[in-house]
Design an enzyme around this catalytic site. Sequence first.
Site, PDB file in Angstrom:
ATOM      1  N   CYS A 177      23.769 -25.486 122.149  1.00 42.54           N
ATOM      2  CA  CYS A 177      23.240 -25.851 124.107  1.00 42.54           C
ATOM      3  C   CYS A 177      22.663 -25.971 123.914  1.00 42.54           C
ATOM      4  O   CYS A 177      21.596 -25.586 123.519  1.00 42.54           O
ATOM      5  CB  CYS A 177      24.325 -24.560 124.229  1.00 42.54           C
ATOM      6  N   ARG A 185      22.008 -32.128 122.446  1.00 42.08           N
ATOM      7  CA  ARG A 185      22.280 -31.154 121.983  1.00 42.08           C
ATOM      8  C   ARG A 185      23.952 -30.846 121.623  1.00 42.08           C
ATOM      9  O   ARG A 185      24.239 -29.467 121.123  1.00 42.08           O
ATOM     10  CB  ARG A 185      21.328 -30.034 122.067  1.00 42.08           C
ATOM     11  N   TRP A 239      28.079 -26.204 124.419  1.00 43.69           N
ATOM     12  CA  TRP A 239      28.953 -27.269 124.002  1.00 43.69           C
ATOM     13  C   TRP A 239      29.933 -26.285 123.014  1.00 43.69           C
ATOM     14  O   TRP A 239      29.485 -24.620 122.911  1.00 43.69           O
ATOM     15  CB  TRP A 239      27.653 -27.086 122.076  1.00 43.69           C
ATOM     16  N   ASN A 297      22.172 -19.463 124.562  1.00 37.89           N
ATOM     17  CA  ASN A 297      22.454 -20.907 123.431  1.00 37.89           C
ATOM     18  C   ASN A 297      22.377 -19.136 122.430  1.00 37.89           C
ATOM     19  O   ASN A 297      22.192 -18.804 122.230  1.00 37.89           O
ATOM     20  CB  ASN A 297      21.483 -21.017 123.075  1.00 37.89           C
ATOM     21  N   GLY A 298      24.044 -19.601 121.026  1.00 39.69           N
ATOM     22  CA  GLY A 298      23.910 -18.832 120.179  1.00 39.69           C
ATOM     23  C   GLY A 298      25.519 -17.987 120.598  1.00 39.69           C
ATOM     24  O   GLY A 298      26.647 -18.512 121.859  1.00 39.69           O
ATOM     25  N   GLU A 327      27.412 -40.973 102.495  1.00 39.17           N
ATOM     26  CA  GLU A 327      26.399 -40.419 103.400  1.00 39.17           C
ATOM     27  C   GLU A 327      26.963 -42.015 104.464  1.00 39.17           C
ATOM     28  O   GLU A 327      27.218 -41.358 105.764  1.00 39.17           O
ATOM     29  CB  GLU A 327      25.158 -40.866 103.323  1.00 39.17           C
ATOM     30  N   LYS A 368      28.895 -40.767 108.450  1.00 38.47           N
ATOM     31  CA  LYS A 368      28.088 -42.016 109.254  1.00 38.47           C
ATOM     32  C   LYS A 368      29.527 -42.433 109.828  1.00 38.47           C
ATOM     33  O   LYS A 368      29.254 -42.538 111.351  1.00 38.47           O
ATOM     34  CB  LYS A 368      27.316 -43.545 108.979  1.00 38.47           C
ATOM     35  N   GLU A 389      32.128 -39.599 111.669  1.00 35.51           N
ATOM     36  CA  GLU A 389      30.808 -38.835 112.161  1.00 35.51           C
ATOM     37  C   GLU A 389      31.202 -40.057 114.002  1.00 35.51           C
ATOM     38  O   GLU A 389      31.639 -39.173 114.784  1.00 35.51           O
ATOM     39  CB  GLU A 389      29.722 -38.281 112.559  1.00 35.51           C
ATOM     40  N   HIS A 411      41.533 -41.114  88.848  1.00 39.11           N
ATOM     41  CA  HIS A 411      41.750 -40.038  88.892  1.00 39.11           C
ATOM     42  C   HIS A 411      42.457 -38.970  90.604  1.00 39.11           C
ATOM     43  O   HIS A 411      42.955 -38.071  91.138  1.00 39.11           O
ATOM     44  CB  HIS A 411      40.286 -38.672  88.768  1.00 39.11           C
ATOM     45  N   LYS A 471      24.186 -32.327 117.931  1.00 36.60           N
ATOM     46  CA  LYS A 471      22.844 -32.324 117.164  1.00 36.60           C
ATOM     47  C   LYS A 471      22.317 -31.875 116.083  1.00 36.60           C
ATOM     48  O   LYS A 471      21.997 -31.425 115.091  1.00 36.60           O
ATOM     49  CB  LYS A 471      21.442 -33.351 118.065  1.00 36.60           C
TER      50      LYS A 471
END
Length: 608
Positions: free
Chosen positions: A2, A27, A74, A100-101, A481, A485, A488, A504, A603
Amino acid sequence: MCGIVGYIGEKQATTLLVDGLKRLEYRGYDSAGVSLMNGNGLETRKAKGKIAMLEQAIASDPIKGKIGIAHTRWATHGPPNECNAHPHHDCKGKISVVHNGIIENYGPLRAMLQKTGHVFVSETDTEVLAHLIEAAFDGNLEDAVVDALALVEGTYGIAVLSADDPDKIVAARKGSPLLIGIGEGENYVASDVAAILAHTREVVYLDDGEMAVLTRDGYSVCDLYQQTVKKGVSRIDWDLDQIEKGGFDHFMLKEIMEQPQTITNTMRGRLVTEEGFSKLGGLNLSMEELQNLDQIIITACGTSWHSALIGELMIEEHARIRCEVEYASEFRYRNPIVTDKTLCVVISQSGETADTLAAMREAKRRGARTLGLVNQVGSTIAREDDGGIYLHAGPEIGVASTKAFTSQVIALALLTLKLGRLRNMSVVQGRDIAQAMEALPAQIQSILDRASEVETIAEAFSDATNFLYLGRGYNFPVALEGALKLKEISYIHAEGYPAAEMKHGPIALIDADMPVVFIAPHDSVFEKVVSNVQEVKARGGRVIAITSREEPSLAGKIDYEFRIPETIDMLNPVLAAIPLQLLAYYIAAKRGLNVDQPRNLAKSVTVE
Ligand code: M6R
C-alpha cells in the site's frame, strides 16, 4: 504494497496528496482515500478502484485543508471496497489513520474494544488502530499513538491525524517503510520517496520502532518510549522524469528500453577491465574475510530469486565457492546451516520485501555476514545489511521487474569477479569476463533496435493459453524468468523448466496449442538443447527459439527465431532476458491488459 502520503503546511493539500498517491499507485491499487483537517474537524473521501475514482469522489464532493493524509490500498483483510479503504476512523470520527502492514493480533484487540463499546465499520485490521488511539487519547496524539502501539503485534507504517490535537501528523514505523520529507514551512510523510519527490529531495528515513511528529515548522523523531532519536538527513538524487513514462505507453517498456544505460550504471566505476577485476567499495569485508568464506547463501523472491540462481552458477563456476540459493520465504522457517564464514547475499529491487528482509535478519542472527544487492537507495535492507552493492538502475515502477533483473545479474558478475580473482581466477580469465561485460550495453541496444521482430512473434501468440519456457545451464533461470514475466502481466499460464526435465512430465502437454520458447544461444550446452527442440517438434509443438547464430542443426525445427548477440556463457542471461521481456510486454499489450499494474500484484511485497 500500500502507499502512504501525508502533508502539513500552508498549501491546499487535496491535489498535492492525490498527485502523491498517483505516484504510489504502482505499489498497491485496489482502493484509495484521503482525510483532511478542514478547519472544523476531519473530512474523508474514499473510493474503490484507481485514483481516478477517488478524484471523481472528490470532484463531486470537494474537500479542502492544509493538513492531510492519504492512502492507496492493496487488500489484505477484507475485500477492496469503499468501506475497507483507508483512512479509518474511531467512533467519533476524530481520529484518522492510514496504515501499511498487518496487525496480527487485530482479532483479540477488536473483540476487546467492542466489549468496551467501540463500533467497527470495516473488516480491516487497521481500524483497530483508530479505536486503540481513541481509547488512549487524553489530549496529546503522540502519547495516544505510543500507548496504542504498545498493544499491537505485527507490522505497520502509519500516519495519524486527530481533530482534537490538530496541528500535527504523527507517524510511526515497524516493518513497513516510512520517511519524512522536509520542506520550508511544510513537511511530508510518505512510504516511498516517489510520492513527494516533486516537492522535496531532503528526507529522513524512519527505522523500526521510531515515531515522528510533524508540524508545519519542523519534525521530531523518538522511539516508542518517547526518547529522542537523532536522525541524519539524506538527499535524493533521482529526477522526476525518472519516475515518469517519458513518451512510452508503459513504464515496463520504458524500463526495458533503458537497460543499456542501467547496466552501464551498475558497472560504472566498478569494472577494472585491464586487470580483470572489480572494485566494490561497499562490501565492508576485509580481503581476509572474503578469502575465508566457506559458503555463500543467496536469498531473494520472485525475479530477484531468478537472478540469484544465475549468481549461484557464476560463483561456483568462476569463484569456486559453494553457493546455495534459498527462497527467502522458506529460509526463515527451516534450520539452515550458517556459520560465521557464511556470506548471505540478499537480492531485492525494492529493498523492502518482507520475506527477504526477514531472511536477512535470520541469517544475521545466525552469525552470517550479509550483503545486500538492492536498487532502492535508503531502503530497509540497504540500511540493515552489513555491506552492499547498489544496483543504480534507477526507479523501477512497472510491477514486472525488468531492468532490475539485468542489473542484479551484472552486480552478481562483479561480485564473482571480485571473489574469483581473490582465488583461482587468472587475470586473463578475469579480463575476458570484464571485456564481455563491457560489450553488453551495445549488445542490448542491438536487441532493442529489433524489438519489432519480437512484436511480430507476440502477434502470433497473443491468444495462446499456455506457454512452456525451456533452457539449460545459465539459461534455465532465464526460462523461469521468461515464464514469470509472461504470466504476471498477460495472465497466460506459463512454466519454466530445465529443457531436459521436460521429458519427465511436461512433454505430455506438448501439442500444436503449446508454444515452447527455447533459450538456445550457442553455449556449452547448445547441442543438448537441440535434442530437446527435436523432442518438442516431433510432438507437433510450436517452437520459438532465442538463438545466437545460424544453426544448421536447428534447420526446419523452429517456427520463430530471434537472434541475440554472442557473449560468454555466464552473461547470456543478460541478453536472452531482453527478448523474453519484450515478448511478455507485447503479448500483454496486445491483450489490452494493464501492463504496469497487473491484477492482484504489487510492486513491493511488504507483507509475509
Ligand atoms: O523488490 P524485490 O526484488 O525484493 O521483489 C521481489 C519480487 O516480489 C519481484 O521480483 C516480483 O516477482 C516481480 N513482480 C517480478 O516481476
